[in-house]
Design a protein around this motif. Structure first.
Motif, PDB file in Angstrom:
ATOM      1  N   THR A  34      30.409  48.195  70.594  1.00  0.00           N
ATOM      2  CA  THR A  34      31.227  48.987  71.612  1.00  0.00           C
ATOM      3  C   THR A  34      30.635  49.304  72.919  1.00  0.00           C
ATOM      4  OG1 THR A  34      32.308  50.340  69.681  1.00  0.00           O
ATOM      5  CG2 THR A  34      32.513  51.174  71.962  1.00  0.00           C
ATOM      6  N   MET A  35      29.253  49.576  72.871  1.00  0.00           N
ATOM      7  CA  MET A  35      28.371  49.464  74.058  1.00  0.00           C
ATOM      8  C   MET A  35      28.445  48.210  74.939  1.00  0.00           C
ATOM      9  SD  MET A  35      24.915  51.709  73.106  1.00  0.00           S
ATOM     10  CE  MET A  35      24.278  50.422  72.083  1.00  0.00           C
ATOM     11  N   SER A  36      28.385  47.057  74.254  1.00  0.00           N
ATOM     12  CA  SER A  36      28.588  45.909  74.967  1.00  0.00           C
ATOM     13  C   SER A  36      29.818  45.544  75.657  1.00  0.00           C
ATOM     14  CB  SER A  36      28.135  44.651  73.890  1.00  0.00           C
ATOM     15  OG  SER A  36      29.236  44.521  72.943  1.00  0.00           O
ATOM     16  N   ILE A  37      30.743  46.286  75.445  1.00  0.00           N
ATOM     17  CA  ILE A  37      32.196  45.890  76.238  1.00  0.00           C
ATOM     18  C   ILE A  37      32.185  46.732  77.268  1.00  0.00           C
ATOM     19  CG2 ILE A  37      34.697  45.629  75.973  1.00  0.00           C
ATOM     20  CD1 ILE A  37      34.164  45.395  72.793  1.00  0.00           C
ATOM     21  N   PRO A  38      32.543  46.501  78.512  1.00  0.00           N
ATOM     22  CA  PRO A  38      32.905  47.089  79.716  1.00  0.00           C
ATOM     23  C   PRO A  38      34.200  47.975  79.600  1.00  0.00           C
ATOM     24  CG  PRO A  38      33.025  44.853  80.300  1.00  0.00           C
ATOM     25  CD  PRO A  38      32.507  44.774  79.085  1.00  0.00           C
ATOM     26  N   PRO A  39      34.141  49.091  80.174  1.00  0.00           N
ATOM     27  CA  PRO A  39      35.414  49.714  80.131  1.00  0.00           C
ATOM     28  C   PRO A  39      36.739  49.176  80.648  1.00  0.00           C
ATOM     29  CG  PRO A  39      33.615  50.994  81.065  1.00  0.00           C
ATOM     30  CD  PRO A  39      33.285  49.744  80.988  1.00  0.00           C
ATOM     31  N   PHE A  40      36.595  48.418  81.658  1.00  0.00           N
ATOM     32  CA  PHE A  40      37.854  47.464  82.085  1.00  0.00           C
ATOM     33  C   PHE A  40      38.454  46.451  81.194  1.00  0.00           C
ATOM     34  CE2 PHE A  40      34.665  44.152  83.357  1.00  0.00           C
ATOM     35  CZ  PHE A  40      35.349  43.042  83.223  1.00  0.00           C
ATOM     36  N   ASN A  50      33.726  54.241  86.957  1.00  0.00           N
ATOM     37  CA  ASN A  50      34.614  53.411  86.564  1.00  0.00           C
ATOM     38  C   ASN A  50      36.095  53.613  86.387  1.00  0.00           C
ATOM     39  OD1 ASN A  50      32.674  51.461  85.223  1.00  0.00           O
ATOM     40  ND2 ASN A  50      31.638  53.021  83.953  1.00  0.00           N
ATOM     41  N   SER A  51      36.413  55.064  86.843  1.00  0.00           N
ATOM     42  CA  SER A  51      37.739  55.258  86.914  1.00  0.00           C
ATOM     43  C   SER A  51      38.589  54.476  87.880  1.00  0.00           C
ATOM     44  CB  SER A  51      38.037  56.569  87.335  1.00  0.00           C
ATOM     45  OG  SER A  51      37.434  57.228  88.671  1.00  0.00           O
ATOM     46  N   ILE A  52      37.758  54.019  88.860  1.00  0.00           N
ATOM     47  CA  ILE A  52      38.330  52.990  89.962  1.00  0.00           C
ATOM     48  C   ILE A  52      38.899  51.681  89.508  1.00  0.00           C
ATOM     49  CG2 ILE A  52      37.902  51.762  92.161  1.00  0.00           C
ATOM     50  CD1 ILE A  52      35.688  53.811  92.512  1.00  0.00           C
ATOM     51  N   VAL A  53      38.127  51.245  88.386  1.00  0.00           N
ATOM     52  CA  VAL A  53      38.700  49.900  87.838  1.00  0.00           C
ATOM     53  C   VAL A  53      39.926  50.164  86.800  1.00  0.00           C
ATOM     54  CG1 VAL A  53      38.165  47.902  86.374  1.00  0.00           C
ATOM     55  CG2 VAL A  53      36.327  49.042  88.113  1.00  0.00           C
ATOM     56  N   ILE A  54      39.639  51.520  86.122  1.00  0.00           N
ATOM     57  CA  ILE A  54      40.462  51.681  85.070  1.00  0.00           C
ATOM     58  C   ILE A  54      41.941  51.970  85.598  1.00  0.00           C
ATOM     59  CG2 ILE A  54      41.195  53.386  83.238  1.00  0.00           C
ATOM     60  CD1 ILE A  54      39.259  51.499  82.434  1.00  0.00           C
ATOM     61  N   GLU A  55      42.008  52.591  86.825  1.00  0.00           N
ATOM     62  CA  GLU A  55      43.194  53.050  87.471  1.00  0.00           C
ATOM     63  C   GLU A  55      44.148  51.564  88.009  1.00  0.00           C
ATOM     64  OE1 GLU A  55      41.827  57.359  89.168  1.00  0.00           O
ATOM     65  OE2 GLU A  55      42.373  55.685  90.543  1.00  0.00           O
ATOM     66  N   GLN A  56      43.278  50.840  88.267  1.00  0.00           N
ATOM     67  CA  GLN A  56      43.454  49.396  88.774  1.00  0.00           C
ATOM     68  C   GLN A  56      44.335  48.473  87.176  1.00  0.00           C
ATOM     69  OE1 GLN A  56      43.815  49.744  92.104  1.00  0.00           O
ATOM     70  NE2 GLN A  56      43.369  47.575  92.012  1.00  0.00           N
ATOM     71  N   MET A  93      41.991  62.302  84.147  1.00  0.00           N
ATOM     72  CA  MET A  93      41.576  61.408  83.408  1.00  0.00           C
ATOM     73  C   MET A  93      40.115  61.242  82.954  1.00  0.00           C
ATOM     74  SD  MET A  93      42.153  57.139  84.237  1.00  0.00           S
ATOM     75  CE  MET A  93      41.241  57.027  85.347  1.00  0.00           C
ATOM     76  N   THR A  94      39.254  61.695  84.010  1.00  0.00           N
ATOM     77  CA  THR A  94      37.867  61.607  83.688  1.00  0.00           C
ATOM     78  C   THR A  94      37.750  62.846  82.721  1.00  0.00           C
ATOM     79  OG1 THR A  94      37.375  62.940  85.909  1.00  0.00           O
ATOM     80  CG2 THR A  94      37.119  60.446  85.703  1.00  0.00           C
ATOM     81  N   ALA A  95      38.175  63.872  83.050  1.00  0.00           N
ATOM     82  CA  ALA A  95      37.925  65.122  82.138  1.00  0.00           C
ATOM     83  C   ALA A  95      38.442  64.784  80.719  1.00  0.00           C
ATOM     84  CB  ALA A  95      38.608  66.385  82.646  1.00  0.00           C
ATOM     85  N   MET A  96      39.473  64.003  80.400  1.00  0.00           N
ATOM     86  CA  MET A  96      39.892  63.717  79.064  1.00  0.00           C
ATOM     87  C   MET A  96      38.820  62.608  78.495  1.00  0.00           C
ATOM     88  SD  MET A  96      44.069  63.328  79.753  1.00  0.00           S
ATOM     89  CE  MET A  96      44.324  62.441  78.050  1.00  0.00           C
ATOM     90  N   ALA A  97      38.342  61.772  79.526  1.00  0.00           N
ATOM     91  CA  ALA A  97      37.375  60.954  78.843  1.00  0.00           C
ATOM     92  C   ALA A  97      36.064  61.449  78.338  1.00  0.00           C
ATOM     93  CB  ALA A  97      37.054  59.620  79.910  1.00  0.00           C
ATOM     94  N   PHE A  98      35.797  62.415  79.152  1.00  0.00           N
ATOM     95  CA  PHE A  98      34.464  63.153  78.848  1.00  0.00           C
ATOM     96  C   PHE A  98      34.700  64.128  77.573  1.00  0.00           C
ATOM     97  CE2 PHE A  98      31.149  67.104  79.078  1.00  0.00           C
ATOM     98  CZ  PHE A  98      30.255  66.136  79.427  1.00  0.00           C
ATOM     99  N   VAL A  99      35.875  64.763  77.426  1.00  0.00           N
ATOM    100  CA  VAL A  99      36.178  65.325  76.013  1.00  0.00           C
ATOM    101  C   VAL A  99      35.993  64.151  74.827  1.00  0.00           C
ATOM    102  CG1 VAL A  99      38.042  66.575  74.430  1.00  0.00           C
ATOM    103  CG2 VAL A  99      37.557  67.135  77.006  1.00  0.00           C
ATOM    104  N   PHE A 100      36.578  63.106  74.995  1.00  0.00           N
ATOM    105  CA  PHE A 100      36.564  62.179  73.909  1.00  0.00           C
ATOM    106  C   PHE A 100      35.290  61.418  73.642  1.00  0.00           C
ATOM    107  CE2 PHE A 100      41.179  60.712  75.281  1.00  0.00           C
ATOM    108  CZ  PHE A 100      41.632  61.284  74.028  1.00  0.00           C
TER     109      PHE A 100
END
Length: 312
Positions: free
Chosen positions: A138-144, A252-258, A100-107
């Motif tokens: 976009t910068m002002s919105i947190p990933p979760f 941040n992947s911790i929160v996204i996984e939730q 998931m983090t590798a895909m996010a980095f590619v994006f």
């Protein structure tokens, strides 16, 4: 060579400090792991016997030393909750979080580099102004929160994926990767916006330097100047930021996984904290810290290789 040795030595020392803090933090938290495993109805003799078996009655420095020794040799202990080796548990969850983090980095790379180039090429035109507005939002919105928006729009409304319908990589690789697209996008977008803005500013700074004016006087076109001349120097500060972004993606992947119900390291960490499963928590924290430190060290070494002006 001295720079590399210094960086690696700093990495090892920092990792030792992190491991010590992780170990001590859970030793100082009220509660007895042995009693948590046996339950409140267990007799004191059974609790003490289990404490002895788990090594909890030994002095704290001795336990820490043994834990570090075992960790380095690959023995991360046994999970209290799952009753299986921690290394096996992590080995099962690590590919999920890593993918998931590798895909996010590619994006991040796919979005930020082209957008930054387009913004500079068409500076002060409508494309650039649209980018600046969208970038700020976009910068002002947190990933979760991005993840929650994606779940509502693409999951519940458009039905492009089933919220909570995670598919394991052991069952279907394509289904696994497909489910991770939206979590990875949610993870990547805020950092992609920051990266694009930094890249734009770095390129604009380069565009006013003498070597760019020389390139223009030789008849080079705008795109050739951007890509063949300004790109190399403009990307240098972005490389450092990308290293920090990669580390932030892991956090941040911790929160996204939730949010998306993904059984990765982050979700395992949260549940293990709730269950006082200290061997799992300590191992995951040290592992995440190690990955982040290694990423930052690699970025520093890469930056050093690209810019020889960096000195000790």
């Amino acid at each position: 060579m001295k720079y590399t040795v210094k960086k690696i030595a700093g990495l090892i020392i920092t990792l030792l400090i992190v491991s010590m803090l992780a170990f001590l933090a859970f030793e100082l938290i009220p509660g007895d792991p042995a009693r948590s495993i046996l339950g409140t109805e267990a007799t004191e003799s059974k609790v003490q016997a289990l404490r002895e078996e788990m090594g909890l009655n030994r002095p704290l420095p001795q336990r820490y030393g043994q834990w570090v020794k075992d960790f380095v040799t690959g023995d991360m202990g046994t999970s209290y909750s799952y009753q299986e080796p921690v290394k096996d548990l992590i080995a099962d969850k690590l590919p999920v979080t890593f993918t998931m983090t590798a895909m996010a980095f590619v994006f991040i790379l796919l979005f930020s580099i082209p957008i930054g180039l387009m913004s500079v090429r068409y500076e002060n035109r409508w494309i650039d102004k649209l980018f600046l507005i969208g970038n700020q939002v976009t910068m002002s919105i947190p990933p979760f929160f991005v993840g929650m928006i994606f779940t509502v729009i693409f999951g519940l409304t458009l039905r492009l994926f089933v919220p909570g319908g995670y598919i394991s990589y052991t069952e279907n690789v394509s289904g696994f990767l497909g489910y991770l697209i939206f979590p990875s996008l949610a993870l990547a977008l805020p950092k992609a916006a920051m990266t694009a803005k930094m890249f734009r500013n770095a390129l604009l700074s380069e565009m006013h330097k003498d070597y760019i004016r020389t390139a223009k006087s030789r008849g080079n076109g705008p795109w050739r100047i951007l890509i063949c001349h300004a790109f190399r120097n403009g990307i240098l500060p972005v490389i450092t930021f990308l290293g920090m972004a990669a580390a932030d993606l892991i956090a941040n992947s911790i929160v996204i996984e939730q949010v998306f119900g993904i059984p990765g390291l982050g979700r395992t960490l949260i549940s293990s904290i709730s269950n006082r499963d200290y061997p799992v928590v300590e191992a995951v924290i040290v592992l995440i810290a190690a990955v982040i430190l290694i990423l930052n060290t690699v970025v520093d070494l890469l930056y050093r290789a690209l810019d020889k002006r960096i000195v000790l």
